[in-house]
Design a protein around this motif. Structure first.
Motif, short mmCIF file in Angstrom:
data_model
loop_
_atom_site.label_atom_id
_atom_site.label_comp_id
_atom_site.label_asym_id
_atom_site.label_seq_id
_atom_site.Cartn_x
_atom_site.Cartn_y
_atom_site.Cartn_z
N PRO A 99 0.25 6.47 -5.62
CA PRO A 99 0.67 7.50 -6.58
C PRO A 99 0.99 8.84 -5.92
O PRO A 99 1.91 9.54 -6.35
N LEU A 100 0.22 9.21 -4.89
CA LEU A 100 0.46 10.48 -4.21
C LEU A 100 1.84 10.49 -3.55
O LEU A 100 2.57 11.48 -3.62
N LEU A 101 2.20 9.37 -2.91
CA LEU A 101 3.49 9.30 -2.23
C LEU A 101 4.65 9.36 -3.23
O LEU A 101 5.64 10.08 -3.02
N ALA A 123 0.82 -1.22 0.00
CA ALA A 123 0.00 0.00 0.00
C ALA A 123 0.85 1.27 0.00
O ALA A 123 0.34 2.37 -0.24
N GLN A 124 2.16 1.12 0.28
CA GLN A 124 3.02 2.31 0.28
C GLN A 124 3.26 2.84 -1.13
O GLN A 124 3.64 4.00 -1.29
N TYR A 166 -0.34 11.47 7.25
CA TYR A 166 -1.48 11.29 6.35
C TYR A 166 -2.07 9.88 6.43
O TYR A 166 -3.29 9.70 6.44
N ARG A 167 -1.21 8.86 6.49
CA ARG A 167 -1.64 7.47 6.57
C ARG A 167 -0.84 6.76 7.67
O ARG A 167 0.12 6.04 7.38
N PRO A 168 -1.20 6.96 8.92
CA PRO A 168 -0.40 6.37 10.00
C PRO A 168 -0.31 4.85 9.91
O PRO A 168 0.71 4.27 10.30
N GLU A 169 -1.35 4.22 9.39
CA GLU A 169 -1.34 2.75 9.33
C GLU A 169 -0.34 2.22 8.29
O GLU A 169 0.02 1.05 8.31
#
Length: 465
Positions: free
Chosen positions: A62-64, A58-59, A112-115
């Motif tokens: 596209p935004l990352l 999931a890392q 933004y996405r701690p998980e």
């Protein structure tokens, strides 16, 4: 014979004497283009994409990935001291900016996405991948550029004392990686020996060398060159050459550019921008507004002057403006010269001390200069710039004071940097020339605003200009 333009030669290098000894600038060429940043940007972006391979699951959002590429491109390394830096020279900067990019992206993604926060192992792996790829790709780009410079170095003229110029030319020729190939030495003295780079002693020889060799660089190798050969350097800059001042004797310049081990700095001698549209817009808005606001005051001054000192309220005089073009300057008449010759050639007009009281007040408060707002609105002058002078004195001062003619690179003004430093009236022409050229070299729109505010704050002075 000097390659400086003779006294009958104007500052652009056009021979007006018919002797044919002055340097005639070739048809202006576009300045030599710097190396395009696009290949290095592409290399940095590709390296960021390769670094993104360290992301998993999931890392790989596209935004990352887009954020990583954007931060990597924005934090580009600073240019080094050599024309084409090596891999090891750039390595600390490349690693530093890649580390900053990954740490910034990791911090943002954790918020933004701690998980799906990036682990330390992922960050270190991505950092190593991107840094390695970035160094390799940038090395490939620099290698191609270095090879191109070796195949097609920039032809250069070396200007300065013949012994120093020969020493610098020989050193540059021994280091072809500089990307510069001296093709001529511009000097007045006879050369020491007959070998090496040819010495050019006349304007025709310089002109021929520039055209035949496609000269794109000029190396000024002595502090006196800027003053003694100023017109020649400016003419070469106008023809598209890049002018460098080389410190041939001692490393007195701050660390930065290097040429065959000599410290050097680039001189901006190309024609001044003249302020462009921003300066002209400021002139029109301010002069037009002021003319409307002070029109009642102008009317009062004109009527009072007519009553107290007779007809002939407006004084018209030819002055020299930008690029040596004459124009008619307007002022309120505060004195009556004996004749036109005295008006054009005498520095202090006879009988000035016998002015009437109202005329002295106009001069003391600079109200006699207000009509020049019309010159500004017409485009003859600017609000801020070197003060215009009469043709007779321009010819004299241009021969006496180095750099005086260079003041005419920009439109003349009602006030200027010299005036706000107290150089008005019968003050040092050398000091005025220095302040005027400093203003042109460092021009900015904000500086114009500052000078106008300082002028307004000191409007009432004991002397006129």
């Amino acid at each position: 014979m000097s390659v400086m333009p003779p006294r009958g030669t104007d500052t652009t290098g056009t021979d007006t004497t018919g002797a044919g000894t002055g340097f005639r600038s070739p048809v202006p060429r576009p300045p030599a283009r710097s190396a395009s940043p696009v290949p290095l940007r592409v290399a940095d972006g590709a390296a960021a994409l390769l670094g993104a391979l360290a992301l998993t699951g999931a890392q790989r959002h596209p935004l990352l990935i887009a954020l990583l590429i954007a931060v990597s491109l924005l934090s580009r390394p600073r240019a080094g001291g050599s024309p084409v830096p090596g891999v090891l020279e750039e390595l600390p900067a490349v690693c530093g900016r890649v580390a900053v990019a990954w740490l910034a992206v990791a911090a943002f993604w954790a918020a933004y996405r701690p998980e799906h926060a990036l682990s330390a192992r992922t960050v270190l792996t991505g950092l190593a991948l991107q840094a390695t790829a970035c160094c390799a790709l940038r090395a490939a780009v620099h290698g191609r550029r270095r090879a191109a410079l070796l195949r097609r170095p920039h032809a250069a003229l070396v200007v300065g004392p013949v012994a120093t110029a020969q020493r610098v030319a020989a050193a540059v020729l021994r280091h072809p990686g500089c990307g510069v190939r001296p093709v001529g030495i511009v000097a007045d003295a006879q050369p020491d020996g007959t070998e090496g780079v040819p010495v050019l002693r006349t304007g025709e020889e310089v002109d021929r060398a520039v055209v035949q060799n496609g000269v794109r660089a000029v190396l000024a190798v002595h502090p006196s060159v800027r003053a003694e050969q100023g017109p020649l350097l400016r003419a070469l800059a106008e023809s598209g050459c890049v002018v460098w001042e080389v410190d041939a004797d001692s490393p007195s310049y701050a660390p930065g550019e290097r040429l065959a081990g000599f410290s050097c700095r680039r001189l901006d001698l190309a024609p001044a921008r003249g302020g462009g549209a921003g300066k002209r817009l400021l002139d029109v808005l301010v002069s037009g507004t002021l003319l409307l606001l002070v029109s009642p005051l102008l009317l009062v001054c004109a009527v009072t002057l007519r009553i107290t000192d007779g007809p002939g309220v407006v004084f018209r005089q030819e002055r020299i403006g930008r690029n040596g073009r004459p124009f008619t300057l307007l002022k309120f008449r505060t004195h009556r010269p004996v004749d036109e010759h005295e008006s054009a050639t005498r520095w202090s007009v006879a009988g000035e001390h016998e002015m009437r009281r109202f005329c002295r007040m106009l001069r003391r408060t600079s109200l006699d200069e207000l009509l020049q707002l019309w010159n500004v609105l017409r485009g003859d002058m600017s609000l801020v710039g070197p003060r215009p002078e009469r043709p007779y004195f321009v010819a004299q001062f241009s021969q006496t004071y180095p750099g005086y003619a260079a003041r005419h690179r920009m439109r003349t003004g009602i006030t200027g940097l010299a005036q706000v430093h107290g150089l008005r009236g019968d003050t040092s022409i050398e000091d005025r020339c220095r302040f005027d050229n400093a203003y042109i070299d460092d021009w900015s729109l904000w500086r114009d605003v500052c000078i106008l505010l300082r002028t307004a704050a000191t409007l009432v002075r004991p002397t006129g200009s």
